[in-house]
Design an enzyme around this catalytic site. Structure first.
Site, mmCIF file in Angstrom:
data_model
loop_
_atom_site.group_PDB
_atom_site.id
_atom_site.type_symbol
_atom_site.label_atom_id
_atom_site.label_comp_id
_atom_site.label_asym_id
_atom_site.label_seq_id
_atom_site.Cartn_x
_atom_site.Cartn_y
_atom_site.Cartn_z
ATOM 1 N N GLN A 62 -41.197 -15.442 -7.069
ATOM 2 C CA GLN A 62 -42.269 -15.829 -5.985
ATOM 3 C C GLN A 62 -42.061 -17.167 -5.357
ATOM 4 O O GLN A 62 -42.414 -18.043 -6.096
ATOM 5 C CB GLN A 62 -43.726 -15.189 -6.560
ATOM 6 C CG GLN A 62 -44.867 -15.633 -5.511
ATOM 7 C CD GLN A 62 -46.165 -15.073 -5.689
ATOM 8 O OE1 GLN A 62 -47.246 -15.883 -5.646
ATOM 9 N NE2 GLN A 62 -46.264 -13.906 -6.638
ATOM 10 N N TYR A 67 -55.684 -19.459 -11.844
ATOM 11 C CA TYR A 67 -56.689 -19.343 -10.681
ATOM 12 C C TYR A 67 -58.031 -19.868 -10.893
ATOM 13 O O TYR A 67 -58.552 -18.981 -11.728
ATOM 14 C CB TYR A 67 -56.273 -18.050 -9.694
ATOM 15 C CG TYR A 67 -54.878 -18.036 -9.180
ATOM 16 C CD1 TYR A 67 -54.241 -19.087 -8.942
ATOM 17 C CD2 TYR A 67 -54.580 -16.793 -8.770
ATOM 18 C CE1 TYR A 67 -52.801 -18.901 -8.426
ATOM 19 C CE2 TYR A 67 -53.547 -16.835 -8.171
ATOM 20 C CZ TYR A 67 -52.651 -17.621 -7.978
ATOM 21 O OH TYR A 67 -51.324 -17.660 -7.231
ATOM 22 N N ARG A 116 -44.127 -21.834 -13.019
ATOM 23 C CA ARG A 116 -43.388 -22.854 -12.580
ATOM 24 C C ARG A 116 -42.368 -23.307 -13.391
ATOM 25 O O ARG A 116 -42.216 -22.972 -14.739
ATOM 26 C CB ARG A 116 -44.144 -24.253 -12.649
ATOM 27 C CG ARG A 116 -45.578 -24.280 -11.270
ATOM 28 C CD ARG A 116 -44.810 -24.551 -9.970
ATOM 29 N NE ARG A 116 -45.922 -24.624 -9.259
ATOM 30 C CZ ARG A 116 -45.839 -24.610 -7.845
ATOM 31 N NH1 ARG A 116 -44.726 -25.147 -7.489
ATOM 32 N NH2 ARG A 116 -46.767 -24.741 -7.015
ATOM 33 N N LEU A 120 -48.887 -17.682 5.607
ATOM 34 C CA LEU A 120 -49.691 -18.382 6.737
ATOM 35 C C LEU A 120 -49.846 -19.934 6.629
ATOM 36 O O LEU A 120 -50.627 -20.624 7.467
ATOM 37 C CB LEU A 120 -51.017 -17.685 6.782
ATOM 38 C CG LEU A 120 -51.326 -16.116 6.809
ATOM 39 C CD1 LEU A 120 -52.561 -15.820 7.185
ATOM 40 C CD2 LEU A 120 -50.435 -15.640 7.984
#
Length: 296
Positions: free
Chosen positions: A181, A54, A130, A213
């Site tokens: 996740q 990130y 991943r 969202l």
């Protein structure tokens, strides 16, 4: 705030604060980061979601400033972080191409780097970010088990894995994988029927949902789905975001939505989803609108 048991002696808040964009904020000071965390804590949200990649490998250090400024803060939260993505940016700027690395050496080095950047001596949950086509499941599994035994991580899990990927890695581990996740939202409803949620529900694994969202798409635009969300939001006295999150909370698979925003005002509303108690019919009305058709 409800809490969910992730592993022995480890529980998370049902709603999780995601820190994907924390390094993109105009203010990345320790004080401002602390304000975001305090706004979460005021709602009972204690779990923070990070990843080494990130912010081009900078976001963990931005969060770490807050822990270094006040070490007692670390004991009030649970930290999730991820590893295995190697992208040509930040500390890996010289690599030839983006790839995945689930080798023992890379996982251990990533954990050490995360511990330094976060200013802590343990991570509550480490996720393999991943699926790696070159994963040696025995090597990866042993590396994760070793980190748990060493106390550097309290639990291990995965992200974006399909059921067969989970089973392969789990077959080589002593530690039970705590979670997967995956992307789930009203903008991506496939996991409700493609076997992903059913697999974890059978295993009694809590599932973490990233982008609940729809990457912000559910908060903008006009469609049959957003009109339905707006109608329900008005009935419950909340906004669209709360309806989108409540849709996930209603499912019996024990989904933990991961919500990320840099706005203190929006952070303060994350727990509004707990005000929404969708009936079965209301859930299917949203699902139908998301599908763009009635169920068969």
């Amino acid at each position: 705030m409800d809490r969910v048991t992730m592993a022995e002696g480890l529980s998370f808040s049902r709603l999780v604060y995601g820190m994907w964009r924390i390094g993109d904020d105009a203010d990345t000071s320790a004080g401002h980061v602390r304000a975001k965390i305090d706004t979460c804590l005021a709602q009972g949200i204690t779990t923070l979601d990070q990843a080494d990649i990130y912010g081009d490998y900078t976001a963990e250090a931005v969060l770490g400033q807050a822990f270094k400024a006040d070490p007692s803060l670390r004991q009030k939260v649970e930290l999730v972080t991820k590893c295995d993505i190697v992208a040509p940016c930040g500390k890996y700027a010289d690599v030839a191409c983006k790839h995945y690395d689930t080798s023992k050496a890379h996982i251990e080095a990533s954990v050490e780097s995360s511990l330094r950047d976060l200013g802590t001596d343990y991570i509550d949950l480490l996720l393999i970010h991943r699926p790696d086509p070159l994963m040696d499941h025995e090597e990866t599994g042993a590396a994760l088990d070793g980190l748990v035994k060493a106390g550097k991580i309290r639990a291990a899990g995965v992200s974006n894995f399909r059921p067969w990927d989970v089973e392969l890695l789990q077959s080589a581990m002593e530690t039970k994988l705590a979670t997967n996740q995956i992307e789930i939202s009203l903008a991506r409803v496939e996991p409700f029927t493609d076997g992903d949620l059913a697999f974890h529900q059978r295993r009694k694994d809590p599932v973490m949902a990233w982008s609940p969202l729809g990457g912000g798409s559910l908060m903008t635009g006009e469609s049959a789905l957003t009109h339905r969300m707006d109608t329900m939001a008005a009935d419950f006295g909340v906004d669209r975001a709360a309806i989108a999150v409540a849709f996930l909370l209603r499912h019996p698979a024990m989904i933990l939505p991961v919500l990320g925003t840099n706005s203190l005002e929006r952070i303060a509303k994350i727990a509004d989803a707990r005000k929404v108690d969708l009936s079965r019919v209301q859930w299917f009305q949203l699902y139908e609108a998301a599908l763009g058709r009635e169920v068969a």
